[in-house]
Design an enzyme around this catalytic site. Structure first.
Site, PDB file in Angstrom:
ATOM      1  N   HIS A 155       0.822  -1.217   0.000  1.00 13.01           N
ATOM      2  CA  HIS A 155       0.000   0.000   0.000  1.00 13.01           C
ATOM      3  C   HIS A 155       0.852   1.261   0.000  1.00 13.01           C
ATOM      4  O   HIS A 155       0.358   2.344  -0.296  1.00 13.01           O
ATOM      5  CB  HIS A 155      -0.924   0.002   1.224  1.00 13.01           C
ATOM      6  CG  HIS A 155      -2.013  -1.018   1.118  1.00 13.01           C
ATOM      7  ND1 HIS A 155      -3.301  -0.697   0.794  1.00 13.01           N
ATOM      8  CD2 HIS A 155      -1.984  -2.365   1.246  1.00 13.01           C
ATOM      9  CE1 HIS A 155      -4.041  -1.798   0.742  1.00 13.01           C
ATOM     10  NE2 HIS A 155      -3.250  -2.825   1.020  1.00 13.01           N
ATOM     11  N   ASP A 354       3.586   9.267  -0.730  1.00 11.41           N
ATOM     12  CA  ASP A 354       2.406   8.523  -0.273  1.00 11.41           C
ATOM     13  C   ASP A 354       2.102   7.458  -1.312  1.00 11.41           C
ATOM     14  O   ASP A 354       2.178   7.734  -2.520  1.00 11.41           O
ATOM     15  CB  ASP A 354       1.207   9.491  -0.176  1.00 11.41           C
ATOM     16  CG  ASP A 354       0.232   9.110   0.928  1.00 11.41           C
ATOM     17  OD1 ASP A 354       0.250   7.955   1.357  1.00 11.41           O
ATOM     18  OD2 ASP A 354      -0.552   9.988   1.346  1.00 11.41           O
TER      19      ASP A 354
HETATM   20  C1  GDG Z   1      -1.977   3.666   3.412  1.00  8.91           C
HETATM   21  C2  GDG Z   1      -0.977   4.362   2.486  1.00  8.91           C
HETATM   22  C3  GDG Z   1      -2.724   4.367   0.703  1.00  8.91           C
HETATM   23  C4  GDG Z   1      -7.945   9.331   8.282  1.00  8.91           C
HETATM   24  N1  GDG Z   1      -8.172  10.095   9.346  1.00  8.91           N
HETATM   25  C5  GDG Z   1      -9.388   9.777   9.796  1.00  8.91           C
HETATM   26  C6  GDG Z   1      -9.913   8.792   8.975  1.00  8.91           C
HETATM   27  N2  GDG Z   1      -9.007   8.547   8.067  1.00  8.91           N
HETATM   28  C7  GDG Z   1      -9.220   7.597   6.962  1.00  8.91           C
HETATM   29  C8  GDG Z   1      -9.419   8.352   5.673  1.00  8.91           C
HETATM   30  C9  GDG Z   1      -8.916   7.336   4.658  1.00  8.91           C
HETATM   31  C10 GDG Z   1      -7.848   6.605   5.442  1.00  8.91           C
HETATM   32  O1  GDG Z   1      -8.097   6.790   6.814  1.00  8.91           O
HETATM   33  C11 GDG Z   1      -6.463   7.176   5.173  1.00  8.91           C
HETATM   34  O2  GDG Z   1      -6.033   6.674   3.966  1.00  8.91           O
HETATM   35  P1  GDG Z   1      -4.797   7.298   3.187  1.00  8.91           P
HETATM   36  O3  GDG Z   1      -4.762   6.625   1.878  1.00  8.91           O
HETATM   37  O4  GDG Z   1      -5.007   8.748   3.038  1.00  8.91           O
HETATM   38  O5  GDG Z   1      -3.498   7.049   4.066  1.00  8.91           O
HETATM   39  P2  GDG Z   1      -2.814   5.850   4.967  1.00  8.91           P
HETATM   40  O6  GDG Z   1      -3.565   5.579   6.209  1.00  8.91           O
HETATM   41  O7  GDG Z   1      -1.409   6.262   5.158  1.00  8.91           O
HETATM   42  O8  GDG Z   1      -2.900   4.536   4.068  1.00  8.91           O
HETATM   43  C12 GDG Z   1      -1.730   5.210   1.483  1.00  8.91           C
HETATM   44  C13 GDG Z   1      -3.603   3.561   1.633  1.00  8.91           C
HETATM   45  O9  GDG Z   1      -2.810   2.821   2.551  1.00  8.91           O
HETATM   46  C14 GDG Z   1      -4.517   2.601   0.876  1.00  8.91           C
HETATM   47  O10 GDG Z   1      -3.799   1.772   0.021  1.00  8.91           O
HETATM   48  O11 GDG Z   1      -3.546   5.217  -0.068  1.00  8.91           O
HETATM   49  O12 GDG Z   1      -0.820   5.803   0.597  1.00  8.91           O
HETATM   50  O13 GDG Z   1      -0.054   5.130   3.244  1.00  8.91           O
HETATM   51  O14 GDG Z   1      -9.912   6.443   4.281  1.00  8.91           O
HETATM   52  O15 GDG Z   1     -10.744   8.696   5.507  1.00  8.91           O
HETATM   53  N3  GDG Z   1     -11.098   8.242   9.160  1.00  8.91           N
HETATM   54  C15 GDG Z   1     -11.824   8.680  10.217  1.00  8.91           C
HETATM   55  N4  GDG Z   1     -11.377   9.653  11.045  1.00  8.91           N
HETATM   56  C16 GDG Z   1     -10.184  10.237  10.864  1.00  8.91           C
HETATM   57  O16 GDG Z   1      -9.804  11.141  11.606  1.00  8.91           O
HETATM   58  N5  GDG Z   1     -12.983   8.127  10.424  1.00  8.91           N
END
Ligand code: GDG
Length: 486
Positions: A155, A354
């Site tokens: 990821h 990212d």
């Molecule tokens: C890894 C990779 C890749 C975040 N803060 C809150 C919250 N979130 C949710 C978001 C989103 C998820 O968490 C975050 O996803 P991201 O993709 O932005 O980042 P990572 O956690 O680092 O994920 C990344 C991902 O895996 C998938 O393959 O895209 O690059 O690092 O869904 O909405 N959700 C809630 N409260 C929060 O404060 N409920």
């Protein structure tokens, strides 16, 4: 239909209201469409080693979980996974801590995961392993005679080969990767970096088929950009219009991580307020940054840095009735995300590196098509390969960040509509169903290809070798006899 066995370090509680973390969100979505179960760590740390997995079922989803010991947690999870592999893969060698003992524990936890999972595997199962915590798991499963298709999906991004070569155990990791049928990555640039690394570390050879020969295996390495489920974020027509705040809100939602470019974002916002005083009191930055991996030093450092920066900017520009940065070090309930994205004039996503970044896609999918907000997206997020109609920005360049904010604030309605329409189409086309289905199909094919070519398991290989040497002996005996007869 085959069962899908999803494996990831952390299995989330399906009933939790907040589920911060992109990997869980992506796996959860995929499991809603496939029969199977999700295997991994339950998030608990137990003093005593407990080898019995816990089986749970809720809302049609089955999970099988185990706990970690304190040593596993410190050396496998916080140690090798999050203080070696995470920083190195994000090209932050400066933050990597190559401590003795980490790698041995990383291997022993992978062995534990494999030996607990192996007895639960049925002949038709397709096994999909997620993320950097579990690179060696396929090799461990193969040692136990598991012959099913096994795929790996990373990821997070793949930093440049030079960075990966600095990992002392990089050759062992490359060998471990060769036990998979398919390695899935987020972007084309990750595919190039991984191939480059395999060429340099273990003389991997790119074949005319596009696959890579690594040791005696032919490995499929392709990109499958993770998507979201846009309907989770779209507003049903029956819903009342969402109230927009009087002060235009810029929203940031990121796990509190040094890869997310949060200090750069805060500093650029301070600079923007300095250069464009006419926008003061009219805009505000709301940054949610739920904590993760707080016992890792680099994470405590980033928290302290953000608290100092937001305090300094609020102290300098704030008024009795206006706070420039609303910094919240807690997760937001998932049910509220859509409304918050939709009522925010700008979505500001600034990672320094990212894998994909789901927040950028969620922001786009939440917008009102008739009056959408503007996405500002770092050119270093994997999502930037797809979301070309966002305002793309270099988070290292403060002037570019300030300019991007200004462009977004001033953007006329017709341009906002046109950009968002294109972005929303891209997000819908590459949704989470497309992601998991295309990965699943490719994995099944890659597994069949291997099984068709190579004997199914080590035991079978040995049996076949014996068989062929016996038949060779027999045929040479026959030819001797034939000569004698002749
Ligand atoms: C890894 C990779 C890749 C975040 N803060 C809150 C919250 N979130 C949710 C978001 C989103 C998820 O968490 C975050 O996803 P991201 O993709 O932005 O980042 P990572 O956690 O680092 O994920 C990344 C991902 O895996 C998938 O393959 O895209 O690059 O690092 O869904 O909405 N959700 C809630 N409260 C929060 O404060 N409920």
């Amino acid at each position: 239909m085959s069962r899908l066995v999803m494996v990831s370090n952390r299995v989330i509680d399906f009933n939790a209201a907040t589920q911060a973390g992109g990997v869980s969100v992506a796996i959860y979505d995929a499991l809603t469409r496939h029969k199977g179960f999700w295997f991994g760590w339950n998030g608990q740390v137990d003093e005593t080693e407990n080898a019995t997995p816990q089986v749970a079922e809720s809302g049609g989803h089955k999970t099988v979980t185990i706990s970690l010991t304190p040593d596993d947690y410190n050396e496998f999870y916080l140690g090798y996974s999050n203080s070696v592999l995470w920083p190195v893969l994000h090209n932050r060698l400066d933050l990597a801590q190559f401590e003795a003992g980490y790698y041995a524990r990383y291997m022993s936890v992978n062995e534990k995961f494999a030996s607990t999972l192996a007895p639960l595997i049925e002949p038709d199962d397709v096994i999909w392993i997620h993320d950097y915590h579990l690179v060696p798991m396929a090799l461990e499963l193969r040692k136990l005679g598991i012959d099913n298709p096994i795929g790996f999906f990373l990821h997070i991004p793949v930093g440049p080969a030079q960075s990966l070569l600095a990992i002392p155990e990089h050759k062992a990791l490359a060998r471990a990767l060769s036990a998979y049928d398919l390695v899935g990555l987020q972007t084309q640039s990750d595919v190039r970096n991984l191939m480059d690394f395999l060429q340099q570390s273990v003389f991997g050879r790119l074949l005319p088929s596009g696959r890579m020969r690594v040791f005696d295996a032919e490995l499929d390495i392709s990109c499958f950009p993770v998507g979201i489920t846009p309907s989770d974020f779209a507003t049903p027509a029956a819903d009342l219009p969402i109230e927009t705040p009087e002060i235009s809100r810029i929203i940031g939602i990121d796990r509190l991580d040094y890869t997310k470019g949060l200090p750069q974002k805060f500093r650029a916002f301070g600079k923007f307020l300095e250069e464009f005083p006419e926008h003061r009191r009219k805009i505000g930055l709301s940054q949610f940054a739920p904590p993760t991996r707080e016992s890792v030093e680099a994470y405590a450092d980033i928290r302290a840095e953000l608290e100092a920066l937001s305090g300094a900017i609020n102290g300098r520009f704030g008024e009795l009735d206006w706070v420039p940065i609303n910094y919240i070090h807690r997760p937001m309930p998932r049910a509220e995300l859509r409304d918050v994205y939709r009522s925010s004039r700008i979505g500001w996503v600034t990672p320094l590196m990212d894998g994909m970044n789901l927040v950028s896609k969620e922001y786009v999918a939440s917008q009102d098509p008739a009056d959408p907000g503007v996405l500002i997206l770092s050119m270093f997020a994997g999502a930037a390969e797809q979301l070309r109609d966002a305002v793309l920005v270099n988070p290292y360049d403060p002037l570019d960040m300030v300019q991007a904010l200004h462009t977004a604030i001033e953007m006329p309605l017709d341009e906002r509509i046109a950009r968002n329409a294109k972005l929303a189409r891209t997000v819908a086309k590459g949704d989470s169903i497309t992601w998991s289905n295309s990965y699943y199909r490719s994995l099944t094919k890659a597994g069949q290809r291997r099984i068709g070519k190579v004997a199914p398991s080590a035991r079978m290989t040995d049996a076949l070798k014996k068989l062929s040497s016996t038949s060779k002996k027999k045929s040479s005996l026959k030819s001797h006899e034939a000569h004698a007869e002749g």
